[in-house]
Design an enzyme around this catalytic site. Structure first.
Site, PDB file in Angstrom:
ATOM      1  N   GLU A 106       0.892  -1.264   0.127  1.00  0.00           N
ATOM      2  CA  GLU A 106       0.002  -0.006   0.063  1.00  0.00           C
ATOM      3  C   GLU A 106       0.841   1.095   0.052  1.00  0.00           C
ATOM      4  OE1 GLU A 106      -0.638  -1.428   3.423  1.00  0.00           O
ATOM      5  OE2 GLU A 106      -1.922  -3.035   2.642  1.00  0.00           O
ATOM      6  N   TYR A 118       8.510   1.557  -7.188  1.00  0.00           N
ATOM      7  CA  TYR A 118       7.477   0.385  -7.398  1.00  0.00           C
ATOM      8  C   TYR A 118       7.250  -0.056  -8.942  1.00  0.00           C
ATOM      9  CZ  TYR A 118       6.960   1.321  -2.362  1.00  0.00           C
ATOM     10  OH  TYR A 118       7.252   1.419  -1.077  1.00  0.00           O
TER      11      TYR A 118
HETATM   12  C1  LIG Z   1      10.547   5.513  -1.352  1.00  0.00           C
HETATM   13  C2  LIG Z   1      12.134   5.528  -1.130  1.00  0.00           C
HETATM   14  C3  LIG Z   1      12.403   4.396  -0.285  1.00  0.00           C
HETATM   15  C4  LIG Z   1      12.913   5.366  -2.252  1.00  0.00           C
HETATM   16  O1  LIG Z   1      14.361   5.642  -2.195  1.00  0.00           O
HETATM   17  P1  LIG Z   1      15.594   6.005  -2.738  1.00  0.00           P
HETATM   18  O2  LIG Z   1      16.754   5.407  -2.175  1.00  0.00           O
HETATM   19  O3  LIG Z   1      15.562   7.555  -2.669  1.00  0.00           O
HETATM   20  O4  LIG Z   1      15.024   5.839  -4.406  1.00  0.00           O
HETATM   21  P2  LIG Z   1      16.336   5.268  -5.252  1.00  0.00           P
HETATM   22  O5  LIG Z   1      17.392   6.207  -5.501  1.00  0.00           O
HETATM   23  O6  LIG Z   1      16.720   3.695  -5.114  1.00  0.00           O
HETATM   24  O7  LIG Z   1      15.313   5.344  -6.753  1.00  0.00           O
HETATM   25  C5  LIG Z   1      14.971   4.239  -7.281  1.00  0.00           C
HETATM   26  C6  LIG Z   1      14.003   4.458  -8.430  1.00  0.00           C
HETATM   27  O8  LIG Z   1      12.675   5.090  -7.768  1.00  0.00           O
HETATM   28  C7  LIG Z   1      12.234   6.120  -8.369  1.00  0.00           C
HETATM   29  N1  LIG Z   1      12.222   7.437  -7.784  1.00  0.00           N
HETATM   30  C8  LIG Z   1      13.138   7.784  -6.691  1.00  0.00           C
HETATM   31  N2  LIG Z   1      13.048   8.966  -6.050  1.00  0.00           N
HETATM   32  C9  LIG Z   1      12.209   9.569  -7.126  1.00  0.00           C
HETATM   33  C10 LIG Z   1      11.677  10.860  -6.990  1.00  0.00           C
HETATM   34  N3  LIG Z   1      11.945  11.892  -6.160  1.00  0.00           N
HETATM   35  N4  LIG Z   1      10.433  11.030  -7.986  1.00  0.00           N
HETATM   36  C11 LIG Z   1      10.122   9.883  -9.016  1.00  0.00           C
HETATM   37  N5  LIG Z   1      10.622   8.646  -8.774  1.00  0.00           N
HETATM   38  C12 LIG Z   1      11.656   8.516  -7.641  1.00  0.00           C
HETATM   39  C13 LIG Z   1      12.895   6.228  -9.868  1.00  0.00           C
HETATM   40  O9  LIG Z   1      12.303   5.337 -10.497  1.00  0.00           O
HETATM   41  C14 LIG Z   1      14.404   5.634  -9.438  1.00  0.00           C
HETATM   42  O10 LIG Z   1      14.966   4.926 -10.341  1.00  0.00           O
HETATM   43  P3  LIG Z   1      16.041   5.863 -11.418  1.00  0.00           P
HETATM   44  O11 LIG Z   1      16.746   6.602 -10.560  1.00  0.00           O
HETATM   45  O12 LIG Z   1      16.294   4.771 -12.376  1.00  0.00           O
HETATM   46  O13 LIG Z   1      15.160   6.839 -11.928  1.00  0.00           O
HETATM   47  C15 LIG Z   1      12.446   6.761  -0.215  1.00  0.00           C
HETATM   48  O14 LIG Z   1      12.135   8.042  -1.121  1.00  0.00           O
HETATM   49  C16 LIG Z   1      11.923   6.811   0.990  1.00  0.00           C
HETATM   50  O15 LIG Z   1      12.392   6.439   2.168  1.00  0.00           O
HETATM   51  N6  LIG Z   1      10.810   7.775   1.209  1.00  0.00           N
HETATM   52  C17 LIG Z   1      10.050   7.940   2.369  1.00  0.00           C
HETATM   53  C18 LIG Z   1       9.381   6.750   2.968  1.00  0.00           C
HETATM   54  C19 LIG Z   1       8.395   6.253   1.983  1.00  0.00           C
HETATM   55  O16 LIG Z   1       7.721   6.960   1.476  1.00  0.00           O
HETATM   56  N7  LIG Z   1       8.454   4.696   2.038  1.00  0.00           N
HETATM   57  C20 LIG Z   1       7.619   4.103   1.256  1.00  0.00           C
HETATM   58  C21 LIG Z   1       5.948   3.939   1.856  1.00  0.00           C
HETATM   59  S1  LIG Z   1       4.994   3.053   0.936  1.00  0.00           S
END
Ligand SMILES: CC(C)(COP(=O)(O)OP(=O)(O)OC[C@H]1O[C@@H](n2cnc3c(N)ncnc32)[C@H](O)[C@@H]1OP(=O)(O)O)[C@@H](O)C(=O)NCCC(=O)NCCS
Length: 157
Positions: A106, A118
């Site tokens: 979710e 995702y």
């Molecule tokens: C969601 C989260 C875990 C992603 O982690 P991250 O290490 O920043 O993400 P990554 O650098 O591994 O990015 C992987 C992919 O995610 C997507 N992505 C990451 N940041 C993004 C942004 N700001 N906007 C859109 N897509 C994004 C892209 O598809 C990216 O691939 P790419 O680099 O080839 O474009 C992080 O933003 C987070 O901790 N958010 C707060 C907690 C949260 O929302 N958890 C999920 C609850 S459902």
């Protein structure tokens, strides 16, 4: 920067709690985060940086052949470096090895970074849960990734 993904242990709880509280308006309680270490259906991973500092965690469950992403977060200062993707791939691939055929999760409708991650790995929206979240009230998007739709990592990308 080289990073390592490993199973979470009790010693990681202070870092997990700090990241959880910096990441969510309604964080899991300390007790809930700790209880996952003893949850028999959970796989709980942390990602640590070069100097051993915990930068993020992922918690997935496997019940029969169905997986659930229970929780994932990367420290705000470490986002955008591929760490979330590394963690989620590790967790999902471990469940696939253990017989998972489909993953669910979710996510807030407004959470574009998480939804981007995702979708990149093969999830698609399958349902909406009205007003599922609080602070602020918001719908949840239910996403599913069937094992055959999982986007395995490719060096050619
Ligand atoms: C969601 C989260 C875990 C992603 O982690 P991250 O290490 O920043 O993400 P990554 O650098 O591994 O990015 C992987 C992919 O995610 C997507 N992505 C990451 N940041 C993004 C942004 N700001 N906007 C859109 N897509 C994004 C892209 O598809 C990216 O691939 P790419 O680099 O080839 O474009 C992080 O933003 C987070 O901790 N958010 C707060 C907690 C949260 O929302 N958890 C999920 C609850 S459902």
């Amino acid at each position: 920067m080289p990073v390592t993904v490993r199973q979470a242990g009790r010693e990681d709880l202070p870092a997990i709690i700090a990241i959880e509280e910096a990441s969510f308006s309604v964080p899991w309680s300390h007790q809930s985060l700790a209880a996952e270490l003893d949850n028999p259906v959970a796989k709980y991973y942390v990602l640590e940086g070069e100097t051993g500092q915990v930068l993020g965690y992922a918690d997935v469950w496997l019940i029969a052949d169905e997986g659930q992403l229970a929780n994932i977060a990367i420290h705000p200062s470490a986002r955008g470096h591929g760490y979330g993707e590394t963690l989620l791939r590790t967790a999902m691939e471990a469940l696939f090895q253990d017989g998972c055929t489909s993953m669910f999760l979710e996510v807030r409708q407004s959470n574009a970074p998480a939804q981007g991650l995702y979708r990149k790995l093969g999830y698609e929206g399958v349902a909406v849960r009205k007003d599922y979240y609080s602070q602020p009230v918001e719908d949840a998007c239910i996403m599913q990734c069937q094992k055959e739709n999982y986007q395995w990592f490719s060096h050619s990308r």
